[in-house]
Motif scaffolding. Structure first.
Motif, short mmCIF file in Angstrom:
data_model
loop_
_atom_site.label_atom_id
_atom_site.label_comp_id
_atom_site.label_asym_id
_atom_site.label_seq_id
_atom_site.Cartn_x
_atom_site.Cartn_y
_atom_site.Cartn_z
N PRO A 15 17.40 -4.00 -0.73
CA PRO A 15 16.04 -3.30 -1.36
C PRO A 15 15.16 -4.59 -1.73
N ARG A 16 13.99 -4.40 -1.30
CA ARG A 16 12.69 -5.42 -1.77
C ARG A 16 11.32 -4.76 -2.00
N THR A 17 10.77 -5.37 -2.75
CA THR A 17 9.38 -5.05 -3.16
C THR A 17 8.44 -5.49 -2.06
N GLU A 22 1.81 -4.55 3.53
CA GLU A 22 3.01 -4.50 4.27
C GLU A 22 3.11 -3.02 4.85
N CYS A 23 3.34 -2.72 6.12
CA CYS A 23 3.76 -1.45 6.55
C CYS A 23 5.37 -1.26 6.49
N PHE A 24 6.22 -2.41 6.24
CA PHE A 24 7.50 -2.09 6.23
C PHE A 24 8.04 -2.51 4.95
N GLY A 27 11.81 1.16 2.50
CA GLY A 27 12.51 2.24 2.70
C GLY A 27 13.97 2.13 1.71
N LEU A 28 14.62 1.17 1.64
CA LEU A 28 15.91 1.09 0.72
C LEU A 28 15.54 0.95 -0.70
N LEU A 29 14.27 0.50 -1.19
CA LEU A 29 13.93 0.68 -2.52
C LEU A 29 13.70 2.29 -2.78
#
Length: 73
Positions: A15-17, A22-24, A27-29
């Motif tokens: 996960p990242r901020t 940014e368009c991507f 998801g995992l966050l």
């Protein structure tokens, strides 16, 4: 448990901020915030990413209410 196969590589996601423009990258966050557990499992080709949610156990009162009991007028 929800699973998604990813045949494009074996690198584990993290996960990242993402920056506001940014368009991507969100998801995992979102998955990490909404689920109880998530992780990856290696496959012959690629990996599977999974997320798990613990559901509350059904009580006997809830089962009885779900049976559609009606009282006679």
């Amino acid at each position: 448990r929800i699973e998604v196969s990813d045949p494009r590589g074996e690198r584990n996601p993290a996960p990242r901020t993402a920056d506001d423009d940014e368009c991507f990258g969100r998801g995992l966050l979102i998955v990490a915030q909404l689920t109880d557990r998530w992780g990856t499992e290696p496959r012959t080709i690629g990996k599977t990413v999974y997320a798990e949610i613990d559901l509350p156990r059904e009580t006997s009162t809830a089962r009885e209410a779900g049976r559609g009991r009606r009282s006679n007028p």
